[in-house]
Design a protein around this motif. Structure first.
Motif, PDB file in Angstrom:
ATOM      1  N   ASN A   1       0.870  -1.180   0.000  1.00  0.00           N
ATOM      2  CA  ASN A   1       0.000   0.000   0.000  1.00  0.00           C
ATOM      3  C   ASN A   1       0.904   1.227   0.000  1.00  0.00           C
ATOM      4  OD1 ASN A   1       0.791   0.540   2.671  1.00  0.00           O
ATOM      5  ND2 ASN A   1      -0.935  -0.597   3.520  1.00  0.00           N
TER       6      ASN A   1
ATOM      7  N   CYS B   1      -0.839  -7.377  -3.902  1.00  0.00           N
ATOM      8  CA  CYS B   1      -1.887  -6.801  -3.071  1.00  0.00           C
ATOM      9  C   CYS B   1      -2.718  -5.903  -3.985  1.00  0.00           C
ATOM     10  CB  CYS B   1      -1.256  -6.011  -1.922  1.00  0.00           C
ATOM     11  SG  CYS B   1      -2.488  -5.311  -0.827  1.00  0.00           S
TER      12      CYS B   1
ATOM     13  N   ARG C   1      -5.510  -4.434   0.696  1.00  0.00           N
ATOM     14  CA  ARG C   1      -5.928  -5.174   1.886  1.00  0.00           C
ATOM     15  C   ARG C   1      -5.580  -6.668   1.811  1.00  0.00           C
ATOM     16  NH1 ARG C   1     -10.802  -6.994   4.671  1.00  0.00           N
ATOM     17  NH2 ARG C   1     -12.038  -7.085   2.773  1.00  0.00           N
ATOM     18  N   HIS C   2      -5.942  -7.307   0.690  1.00  0.00           N
ATOM     19  CA  HIS C   2      -5.650  -8.736   0.533  1.00  0.00           C
ATOM     20  C   HIS C   2      -4.272  -8.921  -0.099  1.00  0.00           C
ATOM     21  CE1 HIS C   2     -10.092  -8.606   0.494  1.00  0.00           C
ATOM     22  NE2 HIS C   2      -9.987  -9.758   1.130  1.00  0.00           N
TER      23      HIS C   2
ATOM     24  N   PHE D   1      -2.785  -7.137   7.029  1.00  0.00           N
ATOM     25  CA  PHE D   1      -3.200  -7.624   5.706  1.00  0.00           C
ATOM     26  C   PHE D   1      -3.920  -8.965   5.838  1.00  0.00           C
ATOM     27  CE2 PHE D   1       0.314  -4.730   4.797  1.00  0.00           C
ATOM     28  CZ  PHE D   1      -0.256  -3.954   3.808  1.00  0.00           C
ATOM     29  N   GLU D   2      -4.862  -9.190   4.921  1.00  0.00           N
ATOM     30  CA  GLU D   2      -5.542 -10.483   4.864  1.00  0.00           C
ATOM     31  C   GLU D   2      -4.840 -11.327   3.821  1.00  0.00           C
ATOM     32  OE1 GLU D   2      -9.939 -11.018   4.288  1.00  0.00           O
ATOM     33  OE2 GLU D   2      -9.879  -9.174   5.518  1.00  0.00           O
TER      34      GLU D   2
END
Ligand code: ARG
Length: 298
Positions: free
Chosen positions: A205, A249, A253-254, A273-274
């Motif tokens: 990110n 990513c 988030r994922h 993070f997922e």
């Protein structure tokens, strides 16, 4: 601001000072119908010529596609072409961009090895059909440029990170920064196992990046640390054997990542993070994993 940056002292801005770039909502993937290992152009391929389990590769490819769908990205599928076994690595044939007017543009690659050069034309056709304005490097002046294998957007900003040394000529970044009117921070790559920037650098990110530090020069590491407040480091085993830094990513988030990179996954989860783990073993034999298997687009 078009500028090629090669030293930390040139970094007199923060990413947040730069214009925003719309998040891509689509991913392109090339189906693995013709994926195989027929020649050797990186150290991973050496031991695997003729050694791809096609059925396993097809299943793994679908697993990666389904993981991307889970992140709510729209996936476009393009058929591969006979005789182009590496076309499945569709991060490499182009670098797309969205300008201030919302127009879609793309710079097409000049692949380093003769084996891969014919992959660019069919991918360019796809961009044409999607309404992209297409740009071409001057192949008389620039030896090679391998798209988003080496040139990676800082998430959400009009800022490029540009790897060079193995597959991309440093000189390519002059044209790229001018064409898109963006700055590029150049990172020299030092190890043949980390021959593309996307093998050792994954911007997650705007403030967080995952890297494998030994792949970079001291200068490069300083620039990375200056521009990201959170720098996660993948251990050698994860980076080399599981291509952990070739994660993706797509939505901030994922994180889609090759299975069993336990230490890296723990760090990702600690940072909120997922993680979605996938199996890409057949593609790692060819020197690529999750990030290489898709192209972001608008
Ligand atoms: N066999 C391919 C090559 O050597 C793998 C490309 C992987 N792509 C990537 N973006 N790292 O060109």
């Amino acid at each position: 601001m078009s500028k090629v940056i090669t030293a930390p002292k040139q970094l007199d801005f923060r990413p947040a000072d730069l214009p925003a770039m719309d998040k891509p909502g689509k991913l392109l993937m090339v189906r693995p119908t013709h994926f195989s290992i027929d020649y050797v152009i990186n150290p991973y391929m050496k031991e695997h010529v003729g050694d791809v389990d096609k059925a396993a590769a097809a299943q793994q490819w679908e697993g990666v596609r389904d993981a991307f769908r889970q992140t709510s990205m729209k996936v476009h599928e393009l058929e591969g072409q006979p005789g182009l076994p590496d076309m499945v690595f569709c991060a490499n044939q182009s670098l797309p961009f969205r300008d201030d007017n919302g127009e879609k543009e793309v710079i097409m690659s000049i692949m380093y090895s003769a084996n891969r050069k014919p992959e660019v034309a069919p991918v360019e056709e796809w961009y044409a059909a999607q309404g992209y304005q297409r740009h071409h490097l001057n192949y008389k002046k620039i030896n090679s440029f391998e798209g988003m294998g080496d040139a990676l957007w800082h998430p959400g900003r009009k800022l490029l990170w540009g790897g060079y040394g193995f597959r991309t000529s440093k000189a390519a970044y002059g044209f790229i920064t001018k064409t898109f009117d963006v700055p590029a921070i150049l990172l020299e790559l030092r190890h043949p196992e980390f021959y593309h920037l996307d093998t050792c650098f994954c911007a997650l990110n705007e403030t967080t990046v995952l890297i494998y530090p030994p792949a970079f020069t001291k200068n490069g590491l300083q620039m990375i640390r200056k521009m990201f407040s959170e720098v996660l480091e993948a251990p050698k085993e994860d980076a080399l054997h599981r291509f952990a830094c070739n994660a993706t990513c797509p939505d901030g988030r994922h994180v889609v990542i090759q299975k069993a990179s336990t230490e890296t996954v723990e760090q990702l989860q600690k940072h909120g993070f997922e993680v979605i783990e996938v199996e890409t073993g057949e593609f790692i034999k060819s020197g690529g994993s999750v990030f290489c298997m898709k192209m972001m687009a608008w």
